[in-house]
Design a protein around this motif. Structure first.
Motif, PDB file in Angstrom:
ATOM      1  N   ARG A 196       0.816  -1.228   0.000  1.00 61.16           N
ATOM      2  CA  ARG A 196       0.000   0.000   0.000  1.00 61.16           C
ATOM      3  C   ARG A 196       0.850   1.278   0.000  1.00 61.16           C
ATOM      4  N   GLN A 197       1.922   1.270   0.783  1.00 54.33           N
ATOM      5  CA  GLN A 197       2.746   2.485   0.872  1.00 54.33           C
ATOM      6  C   GLN A 197       3.332   2.849  -0.491  1.00 54.33           C
ATOM      7  N   ILE A 200       0.633   4.513  -2.630  1.00 56.95           N
ATOM      8  CA  ILE A 200       0.267   5.870  -2.195  1.00 56.95           C
ATOM      9  C   ILE A 200       1.416   6.843  -2.509  1.00 56.95           C
ATOM     10  N   SER A 201       2.649   6.401  -2.329  1.00 56.55           N
ATOM     11  CA  SER A 201       3.800   7.281  -2.613  1.00 56.55           C
ATOM     12  C   SER A 201       3.867   7.594  -4.103  1.00 56.55           C
ATOM     13  N   TYR A 204       1.247  10.127  -4.986  1.00 56.00           N
ATOM     14  CA  TYR A 204       1.688  11.480  -4.578  1.00 56.00           C
ATOM     15  C   TYR A 204       2.618  12.066  -5.645  1.00 56.00           C
ATOM     16  N   ASP A 262      -7.347  -1.132   7.407  1.00 52.62           N
ATOM     17  CA  ASP A 262      -6.410  -0.382   8.250  1.00 52.62           C
ATOM     18  C   ASP A 262      -7.215   0.530   9.167  1.00 52.62           C
ATOM     19  N   GLU A 266      -3.457   4.537  10.638  1.00 52.85           N
ATOM     20  CA  GLU A 266      -2.527   3.905   9.667  1.00 52.85           C
ATOM     21  C   GLU A 266      -2.625   4.588   8.307  1.00 52.85           C
ATOM     22  N   HIS A 267      -3.841   4.902   7.874  1.00 53.64           N
ATOM     23  CA  HIS A 267      -3.984   5.615   6.589  1.00 53.64           C
ATOM     24  C   HIS A 267      -3.294   6.974   6.645  1.00 53.64           C
ATOM     25  N   GLN A 269      -0.849   7.937   8.583  1.00 50.10           N
ATOM     26  CA  GLN A 269       0.620   7.779   8.624  1.00 50.10           C
ATOM     27  C   GLN A 269       1.166   7.511   7.223  1.00 50.10           C
ATOM     28  N   ARG A 270       0.486   6.653   6.490  1.00 49.91           N
ATOM     29  CA  ARG A 270       0.929   6.295   5.138  1.00 49.91           C
ATOM     30  C   ARG A 270       0.892   7.527   4.226  1.00 49.91           C
ATOM     31  N   LYS A 273       3.693   9.866   5.172  1.00 52.63           N
ATOM     32  CA  LYS A 273       4.985   9.339   4.714  1.00 52.63           C
ATOM     33  C   LYS A 273       5.171   9.577   3.205  1.00 52.63           C
ATOM     34  N   ALA A 274       4.075   9.524   2.472  1.00 56.32           N
ATOM     35  CA  ALA A 274       4.148   9.777   1.022  1.00 56.32           C
ATOM     36  C   ALA A 274       4.445  11.243   0.726  1.00 56.32           C
TER      37      ALA A 274
END
Ligand code: GEK
Length: 295
Positions: A196-197, A200-201, A204, A262, A266-267, A269-270, A273-274
């Motif tokens: 998932r990360q 999402i990254s 972005y 999630d 958690e969403h 945070q992800r 982070k992106a």
């Protein structure tokens, strides 16, 4: 384009046959969602903003109790999908047209709009009818061949101006470029959590400055008491929509290995982070929520 005052009239109707026998099994009927946008500056889709989704009644899990296999987005699901999702996801019928409204605000001229995990194109059509630019392209992607086939037919029947390309593909491989709006409406939860990360990254990276990612998901809750209440409320909703306890239990088993939720933390945070700094929850109904992340 600046959005002027807006008056939206929204209602859901079922055909007389469905109304007469709301809990009937296997009756074909039509879920009609009427959506009328009137922008006071005279723009907007007007009565073209009518979303009509043909669907058979979802009775997939009502048959003989036997072994329940993993849930798949196959032809059987496609036939009943509009009925299935609107009777399973509280608030879905309101969220979809509101995604169109959000897209109208964030779309940029000359950009791409993505609907990833588009299923039958409900969010695609809502955005297509709400977007006020001609030089925008909507790219709808789904990994299920049966969904894409039916989605193409539905999009072809709609005569709105904004071009739409529907393609068979995995969101993990989709090229995201010059995007002003990206929609993941209940799709991320079907990806393996470890993947998932990266997605999402990448979204972005493909978004233009000022663009928005709309991320709708079923949530889970760290607090056991809240998790229990949310589960009970969701099952109450499904019962109120005509699903039996057996159907609810069998669908739950079918989704166990396929859909992993999630928490909202958690969403967030992800998304952080992106690179997203602005993240807001714009819709919530029981455990079903939608976040908007703005670049
Ligand atoms: C709606 N957005 O009506 N790549 C592409 N598509 C995928 C992937 C993947 N890796 N995994 C799952 N899908 C829709 C509803 S349904 C949600 C979305 C639900 C697709 C899958 O084939 C299915 O069509 C969709 O994601 C999830 O606004 O049924 O709860």
């Amino acid at each position: 384009m600046s959005q002027k005052s807006l008056v939206g009239v929204f209602s859901g109707l079922r055909s007389p046959a469905a109304k007469a026998r709301p809990c009937g099994r296997g009756i074909g009927f039509c879920v009609v969602v009427l959506l009328r946008w009137r922008y006071r500056d005279g723009s907007g889709p007007g009565w073209r903003g009518i979303v009509r989704l043909m669907s058979e009644r979802d009775d997939i899990y009502s048959g003989n109790p036997g072994e329940v296999g993993d849930f798949r987005f196959d032809e059987r699901v496609v036939k009943v999908f509009p009925d299935m999702i609107s009777r399973s996801v509280p608030g879905y019928g309101l969220m979809v047209p509101l995604i169109g409204l959000l897209a109208r605000r964030f779309v940029q001229p000359g950009s791409n709009v993505y609907d990833l995990g588009c299923s039958l194109g409900a969010a695609t059509l809502a955005m297509r009818r709400a977007i006020a630019y001609d030089d925008v392209q909507i790219v709808a992607v789904d990994v299920s061949q049966a969904m894409v086939k039916r989605c193409c037919e539905i999009v072809a029947e709609d005569n709105s101006r904004v071009p739409v390309s529907v393609s068979l593909g995995d969101v993990r491989d989709a090229d995201i470029d010059n995007a002003s709006v990206i929609v993941l409406n209940f799709t991320l939860q079907f990806l393996a959590p470890a993947e998932r990360q990266a997605l999402i990254s990448r979204l972005y990276q493909g978004l233009n400055a000022g663009g928005a990612l709309i991320l709708s998901e079923k949530l889970h809750f760290e607090d056991a008491a809240e998790q229990q209440l949310q589960t009970d409320w969701h099952h109450d909703f499904k019962r109120s929509q005509g699903y039996s306890d057996l159907e609810i239990a069998r669908k739950r088993t079918a989704l166990e290995n396929v859909m992993v939720t999630d928490s909202q933390a958690e969403h967030r945070q992800r998304l952080a982070k992106a690179g997203f700094e602005q993240v807001y929850c714009w819709f919530r109904c029981f455990s079903f929520a939608s976040l908007i992340a703005i670049k």
